[in-house]
Design a protein around this motif. Structure first.
Motif: not given
Ligand code: CTP
Length: 131
Positions: A62, A38, A54-56, A58-59, A11, A51-52
């Motif tokens: 990447s 979460d 889904k964002s974690r 994606e990050i 996070d 950061y939820p």
């Protein structure tokens, strides 16, 4: 060629996360990262992640040295995650030193030193103080 697996919440991504993941990848050719759900983060750290999931996901997916990500729903399923992903080496930060030695029957277990003086908790505290 070794398949490496590691776990974490990741996070508010910081340099300690990047260094850990890079060093983990250098131990093999394929890096798989289990990202805490979460709910697991709430249980483990007693707070809602900034950061939820889904964002974690994606990050982390990447990053050029990360090959695969999945959701870690439970701390108790490490053996299942290791076997289902055919991992050869489990990498953990040394804040977990010794805590996963029982998994040595499934794969090698390596503890890497944490980067000093930074954590998600600290970053959040610093931002709060400055706000
Ligand atoms: N990590 C590290 N060096 C740091 C912080 C984290 O090597 N300074 C590693 C942890 O050992 C773990 C991975 O990064 O293998 C993910 O850690 P995580 O718990 O998501 O990050 P923290 O910054 O430790 O989060 P918190 O402050 O919420 O406990």
């Amino acid at each position: 060629m070794n398949r490496i697996i590691t776990f974490g919440t990741y996070d508010v991504l910081h340099i300690g996360h990047i260094k850990l993941l890079k060093r983990a990848k250098s131990l093999g050719s394929h890096l798989i990262v289990g990202v805490s759900s979460d709910e697991l983060n709430r249980d483990k750290k007693g707070r809602e992640p900034i950061y939820p999931l889904k964002s974690r996901l994606e990050i982390i997916s990447s990053l050029k040295f990360v090959d695969e990500v999945f959701v870690e729903d439970s701390l108790d399923l490490k053996a299942e995650y290791i076997t289902s992903h055919n991992a050869d080496i489990l990498v953990m930060g040394d804040d977990w030193e010794g805590r996963f030695d029982h998994l040595k029957k499934y794969c090698d277990v390596v503890y890497l030193p944490r980067t000093p003086s930074i954590s998600t908790t600290e970053v959040i505290e610093i931002i709060k103080e400055k706000a």
